[in-house]
Design an enzyme around this catalytic site. Sequence first.
Site, PDB file in Angstrom:
ATOM      1  N   ALA A 310       0.834  -1.212   0.000  1.00 16.69           N
ATOM      2  CA  ALA A 310       0.000   0.000   0.000  1.00 16.69           C
ATOM      3  C   ALA A 310       0.863   1.254   0.000  1.00 16.69           C
ATOM      4  CB  ALA A 310      -0.905  -0.003   1.223  1.00 16.69           C
ATOM      5  N   LYS A 314       3.264   0.663  -6.879  1.00  9.57           N
ATOM      6  CA  LYS A 314       4.023  -0.393  -7.566  1.00  9.57           C
ATOM      7  C   LYS A 314       3.105  -1.539  -7.953  1.00  9.57           C
ATOM      8  CE  LYS A 314       8.090   1.276  -5.289  1.00  9.57           C
ATOM      9  NZ  LYS A 314       7.336   2.257  -4.468  1.00  9.57           N
ATOM     10  N   ASP A 355       0.685  -9.811   7.492  1.00 12.87           N
ATOM     11  CA  ASP A 355       2.031  -9.402   7.877  1.00 12.87           C
ATOM     12  C   ASP A 355       3.017 -10.284   7.107  1.00 12.87           C
ATOM     13  OD1 ASP A 355       4.482  -9.116   9.290  1.00 12.87           O
ATOM     14  OD2 ASP A 355       3.340  -8.333  10.991  1.00 12.87           O
ATOM     15  N   ASP A 371       9.188  -3.683  -1.221  1.00 13.64           N
ATOM     16  CA  ASP A 371       9.367  -2.231  -1.018  1.00 13.64           C
ATOM     17  C   ASP A 371       9.223  -2.012   0.483  1.00 13.64           C
ATOM     18  OD1 ASP A 371       9.595   0.450  -1.602  1.00 13.64           O
ATOM     19  OD2 ASP A 371       7.478   0.701  -2.082  1.00 13.64           O
ATOM     20  N   CYS A 424      12.734   3.885   0.133  1.00  7.98           N
ATOM     21  CA  CYS A 424      12.776   5.318  -0.216  1.00  7.98           C
ATOM     22  C   CYS A 424      13.569   6.056   0.862  1.00  7.98           C
ATOM     23  CB  CYS A 424      11.371   5.883  -0.353  1.00  7.98           C
ATOM     24  SG  CYS A 424      10.351   5.691   1.103  1.00  7.98           S
TER      25      CYS A 424
HETATM   26  C1  LIG Z   1       7.071   1.941   1.729  1.00 10.01           C
HETATM   27  S1  LIG Z   1       5.431   1.583   1.966  1.00 10.01           S
HETATM   28  C2  LIG Z   1       5.016   0.731   0.507  1.00 10.01           C
HETATM   29  C3  LIG Z   1       4.684   1.584  -0.676  1.00 10.01           C
HETATM   30  C4  LIG Z   1       4.102   0.764  -1.808  1.00 10.01           C
HETATM   31  N1  LIG Z   1       4.942  -0.331  -2.187  1.00 10.01           N
HETATM   32  C5  LIG Z   1       3.802   1.595  -3.030  1.00 10.01           C
HETATM   33  O1  LIG Z   1       4.564   1.585  -3.976  1.00 10.01           O
HETATM   34  O2  LIG Z   1       2.779   2.264  -3.047  1.00 10.01           O
HETATM   35  C6  LIG Z   1       5.556   0.312   3.116  1.00 10.01           C
HETATM   36  C7  LIG Z   1       4.272  -0.415   3.406  1.00 10.01           C
HETATM   37  O3  LIG Z   1       4.630  -1.582   4.144  1.00 10.01           O
HETATM   38  C8  LIG Z   1       3.592  -1.889   5.022  1.00 10.01           C
HETATM   39  N2  LIG Z   1       4.178  -2.818   6.026  1.00 10.01           N
HETATM   40  C9  LIG Z   1       5.010  -2.503   7.042  1.00 10.01           C
HETATM   41  N3  LIG Z   1       5.364  -3.596   7.721  1.00 10.01           N
HETATM   42  C10 LIG Z   1       4.742  -4.638   7.115  1.00 10.01           C
HETATM   43  C11 LIG Z   1       4.706  -6.043   7.356  1.00 10.01           C
HETATM   44  N4  LIG Z   1       5.393  -6.561   8.364  1.00 10.01           N
HETATM   45  N5  LIG Z   1       3.961  -6.812   6.553  1.00 10.01           N
HETATM   46  C12 LIG Z   1       3.255  -6.272   5.520  1.00 10.01           C
HETATM   47  N6  LIG Z   1       3.233  -4.939   5.252  1.00 10.01           N
HETATM   48  C13 LIG Z   1       3.978  -4.145   6.033  1.00 10.01           C
HETATM   49  C14 LIG Z   1       3.175  -0.552   5.547  1.00 10.01           C
HETATM   50  O4  LIG Z   1       1.871  -0.581   6.105  1.00 10.01           O
HETATM   51  C15 LIG Z   1       3.271   0.308   4.286  1.00 10.01           C
HETATM   52  O5  LIG Z   1       2.031   0.358   3.649  1.00 10.01           O
END
Ligand SMILES: C[S@@+](CC[C@H](N)C(=O)[O-])C[C@H]1O[C@@H](n2cnc3c(N)ncnc32)[C@H](O)[C@@H]1O
Length: 495
Positions: A310, A314, A355, A371, A424
């Site tokens: 999210a 991507k 997760d 990402d 990022c």
């Molecule tokens: C850098 S953002 C991703 C941006 C996304 N890839 C995009 O291009 O729009 C990181 C995301 O990782 C999620 N996240 C963090 N820890 C996580 C986990 N353990 N498992 C799954 N998602 C996770 C966060 O909620 C956040 O939405």
Amino acid sequence: MSADEGARRDVREPHNTQESRAASGARPHRSGAGKGPSKGGPKTGGPKTGGKASGRGTAQPGPPGLAARDAATAILLKVVRDGSPLGPLLEAGGAPGFRALSAQDKGLVRAILDAALRHRGAIEDAIRKRLERPLDEKAHRLSALLHLGATQVLYLDVPDHAAINLAVTAAGRDRRTAKTKGLVNSVLRRIARERSEILASAASVNGAPDWLIARWEKNWGPERTAAILAAHADAPPLDLTPKSDPAELAERLSGDLLPNGSVRLDRLHTVSKLPGYETGDWWVQDAAAAIPARLLGDISGKRVADLCAAPGGKTAQLVAGGAIVTAVEKSSSRMRRLKGNLERLRLSAEFAEADVFSFQPAESFDFILLDAPCSATGTIRRHPDLPWTKREDEIVMLRKVQQDMLARAANWLKPGGILVYATCSLEPEEGEEQAHIFTKSHDMFEPMPLHAAEFPELQDFCTPEGFFRSLPGMAFGGDSRGVDGFFAARWRRLN
Ligand SMILES: C[S@@+](CC[C@H](N)C(=O)[O-])C[C@H]1O[C@@H](n2cnc3c(N)ncnc32)[C@H](O)[C@@H]1O
């Protein structure tokens, strides 16, 4: 701020700084030397000083503009005193004083806060030099009032007298600051008188906390650090990723076509009013953020895992590239946003609200894009609150999360499959160092270095080790408006 909340917003919702600013008519001055203000911007009314001190808050209705100023003060305090990220405070369920404002006042508050945080270093310096003695460390509210008043005087199209009177009125109406009306008045008047001199020297004042600047100077050297800080002082352009036919979209929107196919517009656009928004022809995504998904190569018809997906910039690229995508995201609210974004774009994926540390795919993937959550210091030009809400220990904590996530994701790839890791962040601990650690600890994976022969347009961004590395301030295809800071590395699974 949690790592999750620090995540950038590549797919921007209609409520964003650009459109709010457009709605409010509050056009910031361009930062930089010798750019004096043009007057006659948003009408904040001509507030008269005075009004009765009412203890905490402003129970009495005040002059026009005061409610917006009060909301801005409360939000600035939340950000710089409490370390709360700005974004959620400006959303529908955000700060209470903000929720109650008209659309125009909300736009004004967004514009003030963006400028106050983007230029916080220079504003702090201007105030400090015009005080007879330093403010008490606990005088948070007074400091916030001075910062917002100075922001309007220095960076927004608000008549000086209106900005100053409003600041003095706001000080007078609160018992905690009622006795400081004279000080607010005199400091802001001096700032207005000395505006040209302040703006001329603003570029030489550090625009981030010392610990961040020390890191960047150590990792990137003084010259590139200066370029990073200069890029942060300028609000970024609006980059769009087209679903198809970049040249057609660039022409339709009168935008600039960047070498990677992103379409760049100036930032004063209302995103949801741009042609092609309703029909889902594009999504908002910084040009650098659009690179990692492309490093996977030809994904058409292949199974791709998009881990930490999210808000879905991507994911959208991968689906538009013809892949069968599983988007894994642990936050329910962010997963809702991802689904909403894909719905607008008429793109479909399999969604796994899970997760990464407990997710179990039914079968392996041909490609994986991770990402990872990170400090997001590469996106400061889009999120100017970040330097003032981050702590250095968060970076240390995130390193372990990223390392463990990469190791876990590696198990889900088919032999011959390709893995891309991206963050990022400007911090090598979250980028280059993670990649080296992974290569050393995973002999079933061979690095797939990026070469300019494969990606000629990325020549300036390919490191000697074959990583993708962008820093704010780096021009892309001759476009000097810069890109976000990003890192990406790529490997192939041997067997
Ligand atoms: C850098 S953002 C991703 C941006 C996304 N890839 C995009 O291009 O729009 C990181 C995301 O990782 C999620 N996240 C963090 N820890 C996580 C986990 N353990 N498992 C799954 N998602 C996770 C966060 O909620 C956040 O939405």
